[in-house]
Design an enzyme around this catalytic site. Structure first.
Site, PDB file in Angstrom:
ATOM      1  CG  ASP A   1      -2.068  -1.022   1.153  1.00  0.00           C
ATOM      2  OD1 ASP A   1      -1.477  -2.094  -0.065  1.00  0.00           O
ATOM      3  OD2 ASP A   1      -2.626  -0.856   2.357  1.00  0.00           O
ATOM      4  CG  ASP A   2       0.453   3.632   2.542  1.00  0.00           C
ATOM      5  OD1 ASP A   2      -1.326   3.610   2.323  1.00  0.00           O
ATOM      6  OD2 ASP A   2       0.958   3.507   3.931  1.00  0.00           O
TER       7      ASP A   2
ATOM      8  CG  HIS B   1      -4.588   2.879   0.066  1.00  0.00           C
ATOM      9  ND1 HIS B   1      -5.621   1.590   0.543  1.00  0.00           N
ATOM     10  CD2 HIS B   1      -3.516   2.848   0.310  1.00  0.00           C
ATOM     11  CE1 HIS B   1      -4.753   1.317   1.453  1.00  0.00           C
ATOM     12  NE2 HIS B   1      -3.945   2.578   1.456  1.00  0.00           N
TER      13      HIS B   1
ATOM     14  CG  HIS C   1      -4.171   6.815   3.491  1.00  0.00           C
ATOM     15  ND1 HIS C   1      -4.200   6.632   4.756  1.00  0.00           N
ATOM     16  CD2 HIS C   1      -3.453   5.487   3.041  1.00  0.00           C
ATOM     17  CE1 HIS C   1      -4.546   5.210   4.660  1.00  0.00           C
ATOM     18  NE2 HIS C   1      -3.349   4.948   3.735  1.00  0.00           N
TER      19      HIS C   1
ATOM     20  CG  HIS D   1       1.830   0.542   4.551  1.00  0.00           C
ATOM     21  ND1 HIS D   1       1.794  -1.017   5.525  1.00  0.00           N
ATOM     22  CD2 HIS D   1       1.288   0.596   4.166  1.00  0.00           C
ATOM     23  CE1 HIS D   1       0.878  -0.446   5.506  1.00  0.00           C
ATOM     24  NE2 HIS D   1       0.249  -0.040   4.936  1.00  0.00           N
TER      25      HIS D   1
END
Length: 481
Positions: free
Chosen positions: A305-306, A356, A360, A447
């Site tokens: 993620d991210d 995503h 965020h 991540h």
């Protein structure tokens, strides 16, 4: 007495033709807090040039996050070669806000049972010639009211100096500029005369309240006041638009260059950096589909993620290629916009790209329109980079409700194994967590913005491969289980 004191101001206003937009926090910041772009009046909004961050050589997005359900945060700001002093200013402000949030909202237990959240996103205002402008937008749910605020940061490449928003206006013109703003704001609904006078009472107060200023594509100047700066909180934000013909004589030398580069960008950004990091060249490409049958062999889906993040994602792609592993990347839109080449490399290597959100936020705290904006804008960035629109999304923090589900056709993806790599920056510990907890058909959360998480991957791949595991994407896992 009033006639004599107001006459010069009224004459000045007649010449200025200033316009004021007053809006509630929910409307003025609805997209600002969620997609990183501030809004003033709708007509002015349409006159703002976009900046393509992928054209900024050596750009790095500094990101941090916490998945703690009672203390969630996601912060980001850009690090541009040559603008060290400006980067330091943003870093200091972000770290101070984060420290305050942690101490007041997390450690002191202000959680209302639903968890609290801090989100800091970024937007490039101008990046051309020797001028760089960035706006950081903050949403702090532990603060009073909407918790929304913004600040602009400027860098003067010619002088090699960081400039505050007020630095756009010449020292000798600031009194006239402030007088005009005060006069136009007085009488507006919710504006408190005493608060207005206090806000501009001294240089320090002026700098604090005039911390969000930027130019429109036609050269006008937006001056935006956060909720509660000069009016009662219920009045929301106030935006004063000063026309080009009025503001230009008041601008500093840097302000005039910033105005010019916004109106008519001269070319690539060049701040005179002695060294600009070269982007990593990822050459690994796969041909054909993955024919792994997860009904017959052990499969596992690693997810990251991210990102994308430079250089971490490039390093990760090299590790994955060595083991012919395929994974799923749940990318953040503002990072995709900054590093589309990394996302293209992910796709070419056979990995899956998921959505995503743009920057965020907890989607369950947003309106339907804001959720759609978060996801659709990120979809567009991914499609621009890869040619394909994603089919999967991972809600930030794993937070999802029926409103979120109804706002998109994307399929949500959560996880079985949480490495908590955001909490423990220890590569060996992250690797042990995955190796010890991994089971057949599991989905693992990691991540790729954390160097220690990326460093853990070789040991994970080596050990689990030896145990007979095959690394597949989430969609492949779902289709063949």
């Amino acid at each position: 007495m009033r006639t004599h004191t107001m006459a010069p101001t009224l004459m000045l206003l007649g010449a200025l033709s200033l316009t004021v937009t007053c809006s509630t926090a929910s409307s003025a910041y609805s997209d600002a807090a969620t997609v990183g772009a501030r809004t003033g009046s709708s007509t002015a909004s349409a006159r703002v040039h976009g900046v393509d961050p992928s054209k900024i050589k050596g750009l790095r997005i500094v990101s941090d996050n916490s998945e703690d359900t009672s203390c969630r945060f996601a912060t980001s700001y850009p690090d541009v070669p040559g603008a060290r002093a400006m980067t330091a200013a943003m870093k200091k402000d972000v770290e101070q806000r984060l420290a305050t949030f942690r101490s007041t909202a997390c450690e002191d237990g202000q959680d209302n049972g639903e968890g609290t959240e801090l989100n800091i996103g970024h937007q490039f205002l101008v990046a051309s010639g020797d001028v760089l402008g960035v706006r950081l937008t903050t949403k702090d749910l532990s603060a009073a009211g909407s918790g929304l605020s913004a600040r602009t940061y400027w860098y003067d490449g010619k002088a090699h100096a960081y400039r505050t928003a007020l630095g756009l206006v010449a020292d000798g013109s600031r009194d006239a500029f402030v007088t005009a703003l005060k006069a136009r704001l007085k009488g507006r609904e919710g504006v408190d005369a005493t608060a207005l006078d206090d806000a501009f009472s001294d240089p320090a107060s002026r700098a604090a309240v005039l911390d969000d200023m930027a130019f429109t594509a036609d050269g006008a100047l937006w001056v935006t006041f956060d909720r509660g700066d000069v009016a009662v909180p219920a009045a929301g934000t106030l935006t004063v638009t000063v026309p080009k013909k009025t503001i230009t004589p008041w601008l500093s030398a840097f302000g005039k260059r910033a105005q010019q580069q916004t109106v008519q960008p001269s070319g690539p950004l060049d701040l005179g950096a002695h060294h600009t990091p070269a982007p990593a060249v990822i050459t690994h490409t796969v041909s054909g589909a993955d024919h792994t049958d997860c009904k017959k062999v052990r499969c596992i889906a690693l997810t990251f993620d991210d990102g994308p993040a430079a250089p971490e994602t490039a390093t990760l792609l090299k590790y994955l290629a060595r083991y012919h592993a395929r994974v799923t990347f749940f990318t953040v839109g503002q990072n995709v916009a900054a590093h589309p080449g990394l996302v293209r490399a992910e796709a070419r290597a056979g990995h899956e790209i998921g959505n995503h959100s743009w920057n965020h936020p907890d989607l369950t705290r947003l309106t339907r329109r804001q959720i759609i904006s978060q996801l659709s804008r990120t979809n567009a960035a991914i499609k621009a980079a890869t040619g394909k629109t994603p089919t999967l999304f991972r809600p930030p923090y794993g937070a999802i409700n029926q409103t979120v589900r109804n706002a998109t056709t994307l399929s949500p993806v959560l996880w079985n194994v949480d490495t908590e790599d955001w909490k423990y920056p220890d590569a060996a510990r992250v690797a042990r967590t995955v190796i010890n907890k991994a089971g057949r058909n599991d989905v693992v959360l990691m991540h790729d913005i954390h160097p220690t998480s990326v460093a853990a991957v070789p040991e994970i791949l080596r050990t689990l491969t030896a145990r007979g595991y095959h690394f597949v994407t989430v969609s492949h896992l779902r289709a063949t289980m």
